[in-house]
Design a protein around this motif. Structure first.
Motif, PDB file in Angstrom:
ATOM      1  N   HIS A  65      -9.512   7.821   4.281  1.00  0.00           N
ATOM      2  CA  HIS A  65      -9.676   9.277   4.418  1.00  0.00           C
ATOM      3  C   HIS A  65      -9.100  10.030   3.241  1.00  0.00           C
ATOM      4  CE1 HIS A  65     -10.292   8.244   8.706  1.00  0.00           C
ATOM      5  NE2 HIS A  65     -11.172   9.221   8.576  1.00  0.00           N
ATOM      6  N   ARG A  66      -8.241   9.366   2.445  1.00  0.00           N
ATOM      7  CA  ARG A  66      -7.560  10.105   1.374  1.00  0.00           C
ATOM      8  C   ARG A  66      -8.278   9.953   0.050  1.00  0.00           C
ATOM      9  NH1 ARG A  66      -1.135   9.578   2.601  1.00  0.00           N
ATOM     10  NH2 ARG A  66      -1.352   9.744   4.835  1.00  0.00           N
ATOM     11  N   GLY A 111       0.836  -1.199   0.000  1.00  0.00           N
ATOM     12  CA  GLY A 111       0.000   0.000   0.000  1.00  0.00           C
ATOM     13  C   GLY A 111       0.868   1.245   0.000  1.00  0.00           C
ATOM     14  N   ALA A 112       0.208   2.377  -0.199  1.00  0.00           N
ATOM     15  CA  ALA A 112       0.945   3.634  -0.292  1.00  0.00           C
ATOM     16  C   ALA A 112       1.619   3.968   1.037  1.00  0.00           C
ATOM     17  CB  ALA A 112      -0.015   4.756  -0.681  1.00  0.00           C
ATOM     18  N   SER A 113       2.581   4.855   0.957  1.00  0.00           N
ATOM     19  CA  SER A 113       3.238   5.356   2.151  1.00  0.00           C
ATOM     20  C   SER A 113       2.195   6.008   3.052  1.00  0.00           C
ATOM     21  CB  SER A 113       4.285   6.384   1.709  1.00  0.00           C
ATOM     22  OG  SER A 113       5.072   6.742   2.794  1.00  0.00           O
ATOM     23  N   MET A 114       2.256   5.766   4.349  1.00  0.00           N
ATOM     24  CA  MET A 114       1.346   6.354   5.352  1.00  0.00           C
ATOM     25  C   MET A 114      -0.068   5.770   5.304  1.00  0.00           C
ATOM     26  SD  MET A 114       3.190   8.551   6.974  1.00  0.00           S
ATOM     27  CE  MET A 114       2.137   9.758   7.774  1.00  0.00           C
ATOM     28  N   ALA A 115      -0.249   4.623   4.631  1.00  0.00           N
ATOM     29  CA  ALA A 115      -1.588   4.035   4.562  1.00  0.00           C
ATOM     30  C   ALA A 115      -1.954   3.364   5.881  1.00  0.00           C
ATOM     31  CB  ALA A 115      -1.653   3.027   3.422  1.00  0.00           C
TER      32      ALA A 115
END
Ligand SMILES: Nc1nc2c(ncn2[C@@H]2O[C@H](COP(=O)(O)OP(=O)(O)O)[C@@H](O)[C@H]2O)c(=O)[nH]1
Ligand SMILES: [Mg+2]
Length: 304
Positions: A303-304, A229-233
């Motif tokens: 949330h993103r 997953g993406a960074s900070m997920a």
């Protein structure tokens, strides 16, 4: 220059001591000056940053302990080096050496430091394993395709660098005990261990090979679990919370570098969690891990 008041004998000893080191770096030399070869007592010969294409007759300097030939234009490994039994430090980095013939390194039983980085080596001679005193070996920036397993028999090797070569795998035995403290293998087409593991450093490489050995030795009830997953997920948070069976909070600055491996048990299975760094530069190698047997958990921050 000696400024103190010395007896003639002291002066003579001081001269002999200073003569033991000959520094001829940055002289644009194309050949070794003949008068150097008439000084068999020299113990350190420094010849870096010249234009030497080859050096012959080094065997006349039998007492050499240090030989620095970095940043020259050497095409061949100087075979006379094999006749320097006291050599401890040999720098041949930043030349154009393509091959080290067998039978030279086996003569260098006292060698502690060998720098061969930034050359054109494609392989290594078998007798490298004879340099039992070797503590430092730099082979970075060459074209080496394989590290012989016998390198693992260099029991005193503490620092070993093989960045920027053509290595697809590293020998497992190299990381099994020994006193290796510093090792890097950046910028190689590595599959075993994968690049992410190497990026995590020596400790990660050791644990990778250990896991592999354990996995092979008994019927495996472990599920290889990848968190992608993406960074900070929230990958590391989920991975660590599952492993600890309680909610773990990870500070924003505490980023995952490369890959972290955690393990947690259930009654029937053990989950081996591979927590990847989400940064862009690590994405390219993820496919190496996503095998049909692996459980992949894709983490998304809604949330993103
Ligand atoms: N509010 C909230 N924050 C979370 C949650 N999961 C992770 N975080 C925070 O989001 C940030 C990034 O989490 P991290 O697990 O390091 O993400 P990674 O980069 O995917 O490994 C950290 O500051 C976490 O504390 C969640 O479910 N809720
Ligand atoms: Mg993370």
């Amino acid at each position: 220059m000696c400024n103190c008041v010395c007896s003639p004998e002291q002066k003579q000893t001081a001269e002999q001591n200073t003569e033991q080191v000959v520094d001829l770096s940055r002289q644009r030399l194309k050949v070794l000056p003949a008068d150097i070869l008439k000084k068999p007592h020299i113990s350190q010969l420094i010849l870096d940053r010249n234009r030497l294409k080859n050096v012959t007759d080094l065997r006349k300097l039998r007492n050499l302990k240090t030989l620095i030939l970095s940043k020259n234009e050497l095409l061949d490994f100087p075979s006379d080096i094999g006749a320097l039994p006291y050599l401890e430090k040999l720098h041949l980095n930043q030349n154009k050496i393509q091959q080290i013939p067998e039978g030279i390194l086996s003569q260098l039983s006292r060698l502690k430091q060998l720098k061969l980085n930034n050359n054109r080596l494609t392989d290594l001679p078998g007798d490298l394993a004879c340099c039992k005193e070797l503590e430092y070996l730099n082979l970075s920036h060459n074209l080496i395709e394989e590290i012989p397993e016998t390198v693992a028999t260099l029991g005193k090797l503490e620092e070993f660098y093989v960045d920027n070569n053509k290595l697809c795998k590293l020998p497992c035995v190299l990381f099994d005990g020994g006193c290796l403290r510093k090792f890097t293998a950046r910028a190689n087409p590595l599959r075993e261990p994968p690049d992410e593991v190497c990026a995590g450093g020596l400790q990660q490489i050791r644990s990778y090979f250990k896991q592999l050995q354990t996995n092979e030795s008994f019927e495996d009830k472990r599920v290889k679990t990848m968190f992608l997953g993406a960074s900070m997920a929230g990958k590391s948070t989920l991975c660590k919370s599952l492993a600890k069976r309680e909610l773990v909070t990870i500070a924003e600055h505490d980023r995952t570098i490369g890959i972290e491996i955690n393990e947690f048990q259930t009654d029937d299975f053990s989950f081996l969690c591979w927590d990847f760094a989400g940064q862009l530069e690590y994405y390219l190698t993820h496919h190496v891990f996503i095998t049909p047997q692996a459980l992949v958990i894709l983490v998304i921050d809604l949330h993103r």
